[in-house]
Enzyme design. Sequence first.
Site, PDB file in Angstrom:
ATOM      1  N   CYS A  45     -62.303  18.629 -26.093  1.00 48.18           N
ATOM      2  CA  CYS A  45     -61.660  19.098 -27.086  1.00 48.18           C
ATOM      3  C   CYS A  45     -60.698  18.299 -27.670  1.00 48.18           C
ATOM      4  O   CYS A  45     -59.680  18.248 -27.053  1.00 48.18           O
ATOM      5  CB  CYS A  45     -60.880  20.602 -26.578  1.00 48.18           C
ATOM      6  SG  CYS A  45     -60.156  21.399 -27.868  1.00 48.18           S
ATOM      7  N   CYS A 105     -38.593  22.567 -36.011  1.00 48.18           N
ATOM      8  CA  CYS A 105     -38.374  22.454 -34.328  1.00 48.18           C
ATOM      9  C   CYS A 105     -37.155  21.949 -34.265  1.00 48.18           C
ATOM     10  O   CYS A 105     -36.455  22.226 -33.071  1.00 48.18           O
ATOM     11  CB  CYS A 105     -39.611  21.602 -33.758  1.00 48.18           C
ATOM     12  SG  CYS A 105     -39.408  21.029 -32.126  1.00 48.18           S
ATOM     13  N   LYS A 115     -65.447  37.805 -40.463  1.00 53.98           N
ATOM     14  CA  LYS A 115     -65.254  38.119 -38.769  1.00 53.98           C
ATOM     15  C   LYS A 115     -64.284  39.009 -38.685  1.00 53.98           C
ATOM     16  O   LYS A 115     -64.246  39.784 -37.779  1.00 53.98           O
ATOM     17  CB  LYS A 115     -64.833  36.567 -38.183  1.00 53.98           C
ATOM     18  CG  LYS A 115     -65.964  35.813 -37.754  1.00 53.98           C
ATOM     19  CD  LYS A 115     -65.481  34.515 -36.955  1.00 53.98           C
ATOM     20  CE  LYS A 115     -66.627  33.810 -36.861  1.00 53.98           C
ATOM     21  NZ  LYS A 115     -66.338  32.355 -35.890  1.00 53.98           N
ATOM     22  N   ASP A 120     -58.975  35.048 -39.891  1.00 52.00           N
ATOM     23  CA  ASP A 120     -59.912  34.020 -39.754  1.00 52.00           C
ATOM     24  C   ASP A 120     -60.869  34.113 -41.063  1.00 52.00           C
ATOM     25  O   ASP A 120     -60.842  34.805 -41.926  1.00 52.00           O
ATOM     26  CB  ASP A 120     -61.227  34.672 -38.778  1.00 52.00           C
ATOM     27  CG  ASP A 120     -62.233  33.344 -38.118  1.00 52.00           C
ATOM     28  OD1 ASP A 120     -62.132  33.341 -36.876  1.00 52.00           O
ATOM     29  OD2 ASP A 120     -62.775  32.763 -39.102  1.00 52.00           O
ATOM     30  N   CYS A 179     -44.119  18.113 -30.825  1.00 51.81           N
ATOM     31  CA  CYS A 179     -43.330  17.409 -30.052  1.00 51.81           C
ATOM     32  C   CYS A 179     -44.023  16.418 -28.992  1.00 51.81           C
ATOM     33  O   CYS A 179     -43.685  15.296 -28.777  1.00 51.81           O
ATOM     34  CB  CYS A 179     -42.814  18.373 -29.026  1.00 51.81           C
ATOM     35  SG  CYS A 179     -41.432  19.022 -29.654  1.00 51.81           S
ATOM     36  N   ASN A 224     -59.335  23.636 -34.228  1.00 51.98           N
ATOM     37  CA  ASN A 224     -59.043  22.370 -34.708  1.00 51.98           C
ATOM     38  C   ASN A 224     -57.462  22.099 -34.764  1.00 51.98           C
ATOM     39  O   ASN A 224     -56.752  23.084 -35.005  1.00 51.98           O
ATOM     40  CB  ASN A 224     -59.528  22.316 -36.107  1.00 51.98           C
ATOM     41  CG  ASN A 224     -59.066  23.088 -37.138  1.00 51.98           C
ATOM     42  OD1 ASN A 224     -58.174  23.136 -37.697  1.00 51.98           O
ATOM     43  ND2 ASN A 224     -59.583  24.461 -37.366  1.00 51.98           N
ATOM     44  N   ASN A 281     -57.828  31.118 -45.118  1.00 57.77           N
ATOM     45  CA  ASN A 281     -57.772  29.889 -44.555  1.00 57.77           C
ATOM     46  C   ASN A 281     -56.214  29.704 -44.361  1.00 57.77           C
ATOM     47  O   ASN A 281     -55.465  29.435 -44.982  1.00 57.77           O
ATOM     48  CB  ASN A 281     -58.640  28.826 -45.225  1.00 57.77           C
ATOM     49  CG  ASN A 281     -58.390  27.412 -44.431  1.00 57.77           C
ATOM     50  OD1 ASN A 281     -57.490  27.393 -43.349  1.00 57.77           O
ATOM     51  ND2 ASN A 281     -59.050  26.566 -44.785  1.00 57.77           N
TER      52      ASN A 281
HETATM   53  P1  ATP Z   1     -68.581  28.182 -31.588  1.00 60.96           P
HETATM   54  O1  ATP Z   1     -67.942  26.941 -31.563  1.00 60.96           O
HETATM   55  O2  ATP Z   1     -68.670  28.838 -30.083  1.00 60.96           O
HETATM   56  O3  ATP Z   1     -69.499  28.365 -32.519  1.00 60.96           O
HETATM   57  P2  ATP Z   1     -66.527  29.793 -33.414  1.00 60.96           P
HETATM   58  O4  ATP Z   1     -67.415  29.029 -34.605  1.00 60.96           O
HETATM   59  O5  ATP Z   1     -66.436  31.095 -33.551  1.00 60.96           O
HETATM   60  O6  ATP Z   1     -67.668  29.561 -31.877  1.00 60.96           O
HETATM   61  P3  ATP Z   1     -64.310  29.077 -31.838  1.00 60.96           P
HETATM   62  O7  ATP Z   1     -63.721  27.963 -31.352  1.00 60.96           O
HETATM   63  O8  ATP Z   1     -64.858  29.955 -31.007  1.00 60.96           O
HETATM   64  O9  ATP Z   1     -65.384  28.721 -32.986  1.00 60.96           O
HETATM   65  O10 ATP Z   1     -63.309  29.888 -32.781  1.00 60.96           O
HETATM   66  C1  ATP Z   1     -62.493  29.211 -33.821  1.00 60.96           C
HETATM   67  C2  ATP Z   1     -62.311  30.311 -34.872  1.00 60.96           C
HETATM   68  O11 ATP Z   1     -61.217  29.758 -35.563  1.00 60.96           O
HETATM   69  C3  ATP Z   1     -63.315  30.382 -35.862  1.00 60.96           C
HETATM   70  O12 ATP Z   1     -63.843  31.701 -35.696  1.00 60.96           O
HETATM   71  C4  ATP Z   1     -63.122  29.778 -37.028  1.00 60.96           C
HETATM   72  O13 ATP Z   1     -63.558  30.330 -38.224  1.00 60.96           O
HETATM   73  C5  ATP Z   1     -61.263  29.855 -36.990  1.00 60.96           C
HETATM   74  N1  ATP Z   1     -60.542  29.032 -37.623  1.00 60.96           N
HETATM   75  C6  ATP Z   1     -60.426  27.819 -37.438  1.00 60.96           C
HETATM   76  N2  ATP Z   1     -59.653  27.199 -38.622  1.00 60.96           N
HETATM   77  C7  ATP Z   1     -59.168  28.147 -39.004  1.00 60.96           C
HETATM   78  C8  ATP Z   1     -58.394  28.444 -40.315  1.00 60.96           C
HETATM   79  N3  ATP Z   1     -57.591  27.048 -40.748  1.00 60.96           N
HETATM   80  N4  ATP Z   1     -57.992  29.513 -40.779  1.00 60.96           N
HETATM   81  C9  ATP Z   1     -58.422  30.527 -40.245  1.00 60.96           C
HETATM   82  N5  ATP Z   1     -59.284  30.524 -39.202  1.00 60.96           N
HETATM   83  C10 ATP Z   1     -59.619  29.299 -38.576  1.00 60.96           C
HETATM   84 ZN    ZN Z   2     -41.403  19.770 -31.841  1.00 57.72          ZN
END
Ligand code: ATP
Ligand code: ZN
Length: 255
Positions: free
Chosen positions: A201, A234, A75, A67, A180, A135, A98
Amino acid sequence: SKVKDMSAEVVDSNPYSRLMALQRMGIVENYERIREFSVAIVGIGGVGSVAAEMLTRCGIGRLLLYDYDTVGMTKTDAAVQTLADINPDVVLESYTLNITTVEGFETFMASLTNKNFSTSKSGSGVDLVLSCVDNYEARMVVNQACNELNQTWMESGVSEDAVSGHIQLLVPGETACFACAPPLVVASGVDERTLKREGVCAASLPTTMGYNALKDYFPTMEMKPNPQCSNSACLERQKEFALAKPARDAIAKAK
Ligand code: ATP
Ligand code: ZN
């Protein structure tokens, strides 16, 4: 309901009791083998942190946590601290990065392919990857990594109102990968950021097709890989899977 029972049962910090709880759940036969498995969890937020805690309480062998975000502490470091308290036998690895950056992706791949611990037979050093990000871009990166490594993974998504979501099992070459069958809003070229506030979402499968907690409705379906998938790794996995068909048929016949 089995999952709810589980959280109430698996509270003992004694490793033997943990295995007993897993045995009592009656879901898996070879429950002792959980100690041999490595699971990578990408995104330690709402879904990822709970998945990490459950696996820790069940006595998983090793967890790799990714994270980029912080909660005062990073985190992943915060999670390691909490999880080590729950079960000191789990090997915990914290990666604050990231995965969508070049550097982050390199470290992500290197950590997944580190085979010092694992018994996994695939190109990867872990047994399962859980995508718990929020995302589309990050999901596509997990997809890329897992297709390259021939690594089975699971994708999850929760709607913003938290009452619906989906889980998708992705077995490279065998089931549809994340590229896919692109989510409708992505395929139609709408910018996912413009959809952020609508209680949907946007980055995952239509949540109406997934689990609905209010109705306790959980439909399932199988998705075949797309022979025209835009992801070249894939397509390679699809070819391998097709080539291995005679062997699979022979095994099935022998049984
Ligand atoms: P909420 O949306 O309830 O505030 P949150 O911010 O922890 O909670 P979640 O959807 O619960 O979001 O968790 C998604 C997690 O994925 C987050 O902790 C975010 O930092 C992590 N995350 C998203 N994209 C990436 C990435 N590219 N690399 C590393 N971690 C990521
Ligand atoms: Zn595929």
